[in-house]
Design a protein around this motif. Structure first.
Motif, mmCIF file in Angstrom:
data_model
loop_
_atom_site.group_PDB
_atom_site.id
_atom_site.type_symbol
_atom_site.label_atom_id
_atom_site.label_comp_id
_atom_site.label_asym_id
_atom_site.label_seq_id
_atom_site.Cartn_x
_atom_site.Cartn_y
_atom_site.Cartn_z
ATOM 1 N N GLN A 1 70.844 23.774 62.153
ATOM 2 C CA GLN A 1 70.912 25.053 62.869
ATOM 3 C C GLN A 1 72.366 25.510 62.915
ATOM 4 O O GLN A 1 73.263 24.756 63.263
ATOM 5 N N PHE A 2 72.593 26.767 62.529
ATOM 6 C CA PHE A 2 73.920 27.356 62.575
ATOM 7 C C PHE A 2 74.168 27.941 63.970
ATOM 8 O O PHE A 2 73.266 28.558 64.558
ATOM 9 N N LEU A 3 75.400 27.791 64.464
ATOM 10 C CA LEU A 3 75.776 28.329 65.761
ATOM 11 C C LEU A 3 77.117 29.042 65.651
ATOM 12 O O LEU A 3 78.026 28.588 64.919
ATOM 13 N N ASP A 4 77.235 30.128 66.360
ATOM 14 C CA ASP A 4 78.519 30.830 66.467
ATOM 15 C C ASP A 4 79.407 30.028 67.425
ATOM 16 O O ASP A 4 79.013 29.782 68.577
ATOM 17 N N PRO A 5 80.596 29.600 67.000
ATOM 18 C CA PRO A 5 81.430 28.735 67.867
ATOM 19 C C PRO A 5 81.939 29.442 69.110
ATOM 20 O O PRO A 5 82.393 28.784 70.043
#
Length: 792
Positions: free
Chosen positions: A169-173
């Motif tokens: 899963q990609f997440l915005d830091p």
């Protein structure tokens, strides 16, 4: 040659041939049954394997969701000090991973990766403290980074180690939410991997049992041969098990030997019994009679002996009587078998009709009453479809004796005549009781039967989600004959279903009137011309800024005879009578013909939502109807959204699935309407082939409060994770809209925005909105608003 030897020579070959033929037919039947049972068991085992795999996938998704929602990952990503991040926060993350694992000994790993492929953190619950992320998992990370997907899972098989289920899963830091596709390069990739130990153990057990490897492929697999099974483990993961050709040879050989030996033994045993009986009852009596006749003919005696056991006439009389008794007994057995339900062992419909008519005739002569209880098992089809027909049959087989025991206990204690319990068909049962309607017998029986389902139906050490609806009709108060009594009890049963199921209802005049209206609606639908009696209204759908993004077409019918008939009344009747096709065709054509006006009012991107009957999914021409409308009215397929009720997924068949896939391939949008009104499960949400989910107004009502906001956010987030747009129905207050917006809802529909309107009224409404928006933007409006604010 004596008569006995002749009997042996004539009878033995016939008996032997008969048993050989019977054994051959039995072998043919049993071999097919063995193959069928083994095939069904193989499919069931692979189905269980798929369920175990799905459970492992779901646990891994829950793990990554819990980690993302927790503080450890957030602290790790936001910490600029690499040393502190790797040591202090890394240890915290390890503890977090261990605390979220159900089994402390199970392999679990967590990886944080930054594009293009930099591993910031990797931890696995193993004996190796210096373990590194497997190359296969890195390759999966690379494929996720290169693909447009923002989340997903995969089944990987690292070299030299056990297979893993990896979820990414990609997440915005910065926001720690899922990024948009354009900002994917600046995001971080969170990966969790688990060892699917239950799946691998079950896979190994199946391979050992069947002597063949289970094939796992990313491409669809088809069964090979008569004994082969496949299962879909995921959207792009399939498994197949094909036992070797000789898997059943040992069983079939044992069956051959057993039947052959049985045929020979039974032949010898039968011929021995036959010869003894022939000598006792035929040869000896004939010989004695012949001797007596010869003595009479020779003059040695004048008459035959009295025809008791020794005389020919006596023996013939005794044999005829015995033969008659056997025939009567056989007839009784045949009649009993023809009057018994083969599945449950209680009376069937034929026996019920015969005995009920006799009971009604007796009640008519004596002036007493009879009561019929018509029982239908609620949600039986759901259990049958979900757990299989074997479980459904066992449920009916278990339920019948329990109902019988209740009825027998009540009638015996009250010293009433024996009641009749029968299975009419499928999951329908009937009870005919001879009692006074006011003595409480029927109430006690009904409550006791409903008590069987109070906490689900207990069977095989498991509870199944079925209930019962009981319709009650009394003779002669409610009906004059059995046919009318059955019809009225059936109507009362449907009334019990309408009241919420797991209850009983007595036939009443209101039921009669309801049935009459349903019949009138059906008759009017058959002769109705849609252009003369039906019209469409439209309910706008807006986004968070109030811009109209779509309009839902709703059908209205005003009959010259019946007046206004609601869709809830006439659509179910149209579906059950096969008239829905004519109505849906008219709705599709009418809505598409008016789309041009809607597009001029709200813009070229406005979507037209058209509801169709779930039964239309089984009509091969549904795709052609929509495509013809596109050509006729010059509409693009992406501008049309076809709304289906969410309950269609419970009974989705091959033909309906093909029709949905065909509509989507042509560019049409698919929307799941009334989400949350049926038997929705998380797995069904994942499998829904749709672009839009419409939350049912009842679900919106129950979740639009501050306490339920986390649940509402989770539901909407789950839909977003499946790339589905979420529309909330029943938005009628600003408070609901605010809570829905806070939960991340995309679009809104309800009376707060607009009631359903005709196409002309929709234009007036759009014009009025433009005027109001212009006023809000005008300087005078802003000055007046500022003046009012200063005065306040």
């Amino acid at each position: 040659m004596t008569l006995g030897k002749r009997a042996f020579v004539l009878i033995f070959p016939v008996v032997l041939a008969g048993y050989v033929l019977a054994a051959s037919l039995l072998y043919f039947s049993q071999s097919h049954s063995i193959l069928g049972l083994e095939r069904a068991r193989l499919w069931q085992q692979l189905g269980l394997l798929g369920a175990v795999f799905e459970n492992d996938v779901t646990k891994n998704k829950s793990l990554i969701y819990s980690l993302v929602e927790g503080n450890a990952v957030r602290l790790f990503v936001s910490e600029p000090d690499a040393s502190y991040r790797s040591n202090a926060i890394g240890v915290l993350m390890q503890k977090n991973v261990k605390s979220l694992s159900e089994d402390a000994t199970r392999f679990v790993s967590l990886a944080i990766i930054r594009p293009p492929l930099s591993v910031d953190f990797y931890y696995e619950n193993s004996q190796d403290p210096f373990a590194e992320i497997p190359q296969a998992q890195l390759l999966h990370a690379r494929s996720m980074i290169d693909s447009p997907k923002l989340s997903g899972w995969s089944y990987i098989e690292p070299e030299g180690t056990s297979p893993l289920i990896v979820h990414s899963q990609f997440l915005d830091p910065l926001t720690f939410n899922q990024p948009v596709s354009s900002a994917k390069d600046g995001s971080i990739l969170i990966q969790t991997a688990v060892l699917p130990r239950p799946f691998l153990d079950m896979k190994k057990a199946l391979e050992r049992e069947y002597g063949a490897k289970i094939e796992i492929s990313n491409h669809p697999l088809t069964a090979k041969g008569a004994l082969s099974a496949t299962v879909r483990l995921g959207p792009s993961l399939h498994a197949r098990l094909t036992p070797p050709p000789g898997h059943l040879d040992a069983k079939l050989l044992n069956l051959k030997l057993l039947l052959a030996a049985g045929a020979v033994v039974l032949s010898l045993f039968t011929i021995g019994i036959v010869l003894v009986l022939v000598r006792r009852f035929i040869t000896n009596p004939v010989a004695r009679l012949d001797k007596q006749l010869m003595e009479v003919m020779s003059g040695r005696r004048r008459e035959l002996a009295p025809s008791d056991e020794a005389g020919e006439i006596g023996r013939l009389s005794a044999n005829m009587k015995q033969l008659h008794d056997n025939v009567v007994e056989s007839f009784g057995l045949v009649q009993s078998a023809s009057w018994t339900d083969t599945l449950t062992g209680i009376s069937n419909r034929e026996h019920f009709n015969v005995r009920s008519n006799q009971m009604l005739d007796g009640a008519r002569r004596s002036g007493t009453g009879c009561t019929l209880l018509f029982i239908d098992v609620d949600n039986f089809k759901f259990v049958n479809d979900k757990y299989g027909h074997k479980v459904g049959d066992e449920l009916l087989r278990t339920l019948a004796p329990r109902i019988n025991a209740i009825v027998r206990s009540v009638t015996e204690r009250r010293e009433l005549p024996e009641a009749l319990v029968a299975r009419l068909s499928g999951d329908e049962f009937a009870i005919m009781v001879q009692s006074n309607p006011a003595d409480g017998t029927i109430t006690e029986i009904s409550r006791s039967i409903l008590g069987l389902f109070s906490d689900g139906f207990e069977m095989l050490e498991k509870s199944y989600p079925v209930t019962a609806s009981i319709g009650i009709a009394i003779f002669p108060d409610d009906a004059a004959d059995l046919q009318e009594l059955l019809a009225n009890a059936d109507a009362a049963m449907y009334q019990a279903k309408a009241q919420g199921k797991n209850g009983s209802a007595r036939y009443s005049r209101s039921l009669h009137e309801k049935r009459t209206r349903q019949r009138q609606i059906e008759e009017e639908l058959q002769t109705m011309r849609p252009d003369d009696e039906m019209h469409l209204v439209y309910m706008p759908i807006v986004d968070g800024r109030g811009k109209v993004s779509g309009c839902e077409a709703l059908l209205r019918w005003t009959s010259p005879l019946l007046g206004r008939v609601t869709p809830d009344e006439f659509i179910p009747i149209a579906e059950t009578t096969g008239l829905f096709s004519k109505i849906d065709s008219w709705v599709i054509d009418k809505a598409m013909s008016q789309y041009g006006q809607i597009r001029r009012l709200f813009g070229a991107d406005t979507v037209l939502c058209i509801n169709i009957s779930s039964a239309e999914l089984y009509n091969k021409s549904i795709s052609d109807r929509f495509c013809d409308g596109l050509v006729r009215y010059g509409i693009e397929a992406r501008s049309i959204e076809i709304e289906l009720t969410e309950t269609y997924a419970v009974k989705l068949g091959d033909l309906s699935q093909r029709n949905i896939d065909m509509l989507r391939s042509k560019g049409f949008r698919i929307s799941i309407d009334d989400f949350g009104a049926g038997y929705t499960s998380v797995q069904q949400i994942i499998d829904y082939p749709a672009e839009t989910i419409k939350l049912d107004r009842a679900l919106v009502e129950s979740l639009t409060n501050a306490a339920a906001l986390p649940t509402l956010r989770a539901v909407i987030a789950l839909c977003h994770a499946q790339d589905m747009q979420v529309v909330a129905e029943g938005v009628d207050t600003p408070e609901k809209m605010a809570l829905l917006a806070a939960a991340g809802c995309d679009l809104y529909q309800g009376y707060l925005i607009s009631e359903p309107r005709t196409i002309d009224d929709l234009g007036l409404w759009a014009m009025q909105r433009l005027i109001e928006q212009a006023r809000e933007k005008s300087p005078s409006s802003k000055t007046g608003a500022a003046r009012k604010a200063s005065q306040a």
